[in-house]
Design a protein around this motif. Structure first.
Motif, short mmCIF file in Angstrom:
data_model
loop_
_atom_site.label_atom_id
_atom_site.label_comp_id
_atom_site.label_asym_id
_atom_site.label_seq_id
_atom_site.Cartn_x
_atom_site.Cartn_y
_atom_site.Cartn_z
N HIS A 1 -28.16 47.23 -14.94
CA HIS A 1 -28.78 48.44 -14.38
C HIS A 1 -29.51 49.20 -15.48
N ARG A 2 -30.64 49.81 -15.13
CA ARG A 2 -31.41 50.56 -16.12
C ARG A 2 -30.64 51.76 -16.66
N HIS A 3 -29.71 52.27 -15.88
CA HIS A 3 -28.90 53.41 -16.30
C HIS A 3 -27.43 53.03 -16.14
N PRO A 4 -26.85 52.32 -17.12
CA PRO A 4 -25.49 51.80 -16.96
C PRO A 4 -24.44 52.87 -16.73
N GLN B 1 -29.40 48.09 -7.12
CA GLN B 1 -30.46 48.13 -8.14
C GLN B 1 -30.07 47.39 -9.42
N MET B 2 -28.88 46.87 -9.46
CA MET B 2 -28.38 46.17 -10.64
C MET B 2 -28.94 44.75 -10.70
N ARG B 3 -29.41 44.35 -11.85
CA ARG B 3 -29.91 42.99 -12.03
C ARG B 3 -28.74 42.03 -12.10
N GLU B 4 -28.84 40.90 -11.39
CA GLU B 4 -27.76 39.91 -11.37
C GLU B 4 -27.52 39.34 -12.75
N LEU B 5 -26.23 39.27 -13.13
CA LEU B 5 -25.85 38.69 -14.41
C LEU B 5 -25.03 37.45 -14.17
N ALA B 6 -25.31 36.42 -14.90
CA ALA B 6 -24.53 35.19 -14.78
C ALA B 6 -23.19 35.37 -15.45
N PRO B 7 -22.15 34.62 -15.06
CA PRO B 7 -20.84 34.72 -15.67
C PRO B 7 -20.92 34.48 -17.17
N GLY B 8 -20.32 35.38 -17.91
CA GLY B 8 -20.28 35.24 -19.36
C GLY B 8 -21.50 35.79 -20.06
N ALA B 9 -22.54 36.14 -19.31
CA ALA B 9 -23.73 36.67 -19.95
C ALA B 9 -23.74 38.17 -19.90
N ALA C 1 -16.15 56.34 4.79
CA ALA C 1 -17.01 55.15 4.85
C ALA C 1 -18.43 55.49 4.40
N ALA C 2 -18.93 56.65 4.82
CA ALA C 2 -20.28 57.05 4.43
C ALA C 2 -20.39 57.27 2.92
N LEU C 3 -19.40 57.91 2.34
CA LEU C 3 -19.42 58.15 0.89
C LEU C 3 -19.31 56.85 0.11
N LEU C 4 -18.49 55.92 0.58
CA LEU C 4 -18.38 54.63 -0.09
C LEU C 4 -19.69 53.85 0.00
N ALA C 5 -20.35 53.92 1.14
CA ALA C 5 -21.64 53.25 1.29
C ALA C 5 -22.67 53.84 0.34
N LEU C 6 -22.66 55.17 0.20
CA LEU C 6 -23.60 55.83 -0.70
C LEU C 6 -23.38 55.40 -2.15
N SER C 7 -22.11 55.23 -2.54
CA SER C 7 -21.81 54.84 -3.92
C SER C 7 -22.23 53.41 -4.23
N THR C 8 -22.56 52.63 -3.20
CA THR C 8 -22.97 51.24 -3.40
C THR C 8 -24.44 51.13 -3.78
N HIS D 1 -15.58 34.02 -13.10
CA HIS D 1 -16.10 33.27 -11.95
C HIS D 1 -16.98 34.17 -11.11
N GLY D 2 -18.21 33.74 -10.88
CA GLY D 2 -19.11 34.52 -10.05
C GLY D 2 -19.83 35.59 -10.84
N ALA D 3 -20.91 36.11 -10.28
CA ALA D 3 -21.70 37.15 -10.93
C ALA D 3 -21.15 38.53 -10.56
N ARG D 4 -21.26 39.45 -11.50
CA ARG D 4 -20.65 40.77 -11.30
C ARG D 4 -21.29 41.54 -10.15
N ARG D 5 -22.61 41.43 -9.99
CA ARG D 5 -23.28 42.13 -8.90
C ARG D 5 -22.76 41.63 -7.55
N THR D 6 -22.59 40.32 -7.44
CA THR D 6 -22.10 39.75 -6.19
C THR D 6 -20.70 40.25 -5.87
N TRP D 7 -19.84 40.25 -6.87
CA TRP D 7 -18.48 40.77 -6.68
C TRP D 7 -18.52 42.22 -6.20
N LEU D 8 -19.30 43.03 -6.87
CA LEU D 8 -19.31 44.46 -6.57
C LEU D 8 -19.83 44.75 -5.16
N LEU D 9 -20.91 44.08 -4.77
CA LEU D 9 -21.45 44.30 -3.43
C LEU D 9 -20.46 43.86 -2.36
#
Length: 408
Positions: free
Chosen positions: A2-5, A179-187, A167-174, A64-72
């Motif tokens: 993400h541009r603003h981590p 906007q996060m760029r996908e990162l490969a495992p270990g990268a 539920a609405a607040l949790l959706a907003l926090s997502t 295992h897996g990319a962090r963006r995928t896990w988070l979404l």
């Protein structure tokens, strides 16, 4: 990345704190009004077991897996869970809420593995003080909104409305995760190349190998000592305020507007302190300061000060307690190996959660048996002793080279 981590991490930690705040701050009040005993409320801590046991699946999630995928995926499941509770419209006396506590804890605990590993990898050591202030502040804000804000809303509406808002607040926090760029495992930004993925056998016992890494078990024991006493006291604060005759609206205001402001101020002060002093000074000053604030609850339990004293105690504990948490989490990041960031920090975070559960149970049992004065008093003494024990040990035997470098 993400541009603003820091914005990304703030939203993720706030998303963890929102349901956790409701189930740990608001639900005990609702349960107490429904006639549940202090011991039963204390046993509610057992439903936080996913936060303790997440170390079992942390190596797999970490590698295992990319962090963006896990988070979404995890954030989406949390939104669906909250919407399901809204449709069921469970009352405060329903045991179905206990199952909901377990589900949300499982989702948030797994999300925390990904988030903590991300934070350790992308933040330099010099950034961890400020970053942990933001982390703790965002998490506390989520807890206060979930505990104070949703309790206030429950008092005026019903459970269905409360969970729809959650539920609405949790959706907003997502949104920042999209906007996060996908990162490969270990990268990651600090990695020259992706690390080889461990085998299934290595992942199955990865947590055990990390626990046996030099200094890890000792450091975990020090974290336990530092937190046990304050968790005894903290677990009893909302039932105590409720037993003093405070209404749900008063508790919501105390834990919402006032508690939120105090926690955010504590996070800012904690971040500023971490920039100016070493880890030793930060741990000693905030740890002993936190134990000192608990004396206000002892005085209130003795019948001194009345409700005004409880307001001051909320402010003092919110500020100093948050500063102590900022210092502890920064030290935990120092102790985590960047090559195993999610697993190492998860191991230590599981200790924090485990001691929270044990402290909550101990506080409830002592409170039912001997009353609030003894429970608050014992917790205060153990909090001070735990702080002194950690500082004394690390003065003589730093557990890691990374800790030794930051300690002085």
């Amino acid at each position: 990345m993400h541009r603003h981590p820091l914005a990304l991490l703030s939203s993720l930690y706030a998303a963890q704190g929102l349901p956790f705040g409701f189930f740990t701050l608001a639900l005990p009040v609702l349960m107490r009004e429904a006639g549940w005993s202090l011991t039963a409320i204390g046993l509610l801590q057992l439903l936080a077991l996913p936060w303790l046991l997440k170390l079992l699946w942390a190596p797999w999630v970490d590698h295992h897996g990319a962090r963006r995928t896990w988070l979404l995926g995890l954030q989406g499941c949390s939104v669906v869970a909250a919407l399901t509770l809204a449709l069921l419209d469970l009352g405060s006396e329903s045991r179905g809420l206990l199952l909901a506590v377990l589900v949300f804890n499982l989702l948030a605990a797994t999300q925390d593995i990904v988030t903590d590993g991300l934070a350790v990898r992308v933040l330099a050591a010099r950034e961890r003080g400020l970053a942990n202030a933001i982390q703790v502040g965002a998490y506390r804000l989520g807890m206060i909104l979930g505990g104070g804000g949703l309790l206030w809303l429950w008092a005026r509406t019903n459970g269905s409305t409360v969970f729809a808002v959650m539920a609405a607040l949790l959706a907003l926090s997502t949104w920042p995760v999209w906007q996060m760029r996908e990162l490969a495992p270990g990268a990651g930004p600090e990695d020259a190349a992706p690390r080889p993925r461990p085998s299934a056998g290595q992942l199955a016992l990865g947590w055990w190998h990390r626990a046996l890494a030099p200094g890890m078990l000792t450091f975990a024991a020090l974290v336990f000592c530092f937190r046990f006493g304050d968790q005894m006291v903290s677990s009893l604060i909302t039932p105590f305020v409720s037993d003093q005759g405070a209404s749900k609206e008063t508790i919501a205001l105390m834990k919402g507007a006032v508690g939120s402001g105090a926690s955010l101020l504590g996070a800012l002060l904690g971040g500023a302190l971490m920039v100016r002093v070493n880890r030793r000074t930060a741990m000693l000053s905030t740890g002993l300061g936190q134990a000192l604030t608990f004396a206000l609850y002892i005085a209130a339990a003795l019948g001194w000060g009345g409700m005004p004293l409880l307001w001051w105690a909320t402010v003092a504990e919110g500020v100093v307690g948050t500063m102590a948490t900022v210092a502890l989490f920064a030290l935990m990041m120092d102790a985590s190996d960047p090559d195993h960031a999610g697993t190492d920090f998860t191991l230590l975070a599981s200790v924090v959660v485990g001691v929270g559960s044990l402290g909550g149970i101990a506080g409830g049992v002592v409170g039912d048996a001997w009353g609030y004065v003894w429970a608050f008093g014992i917790g205060t003494v153990l909090s001070a002793l735990g702080c002194v024990a950690m500082v004394t040990w690390l003065d003589r035997r730093p557990t890691h080279a990374r800790v030794a470098q930051a300690w002085r």
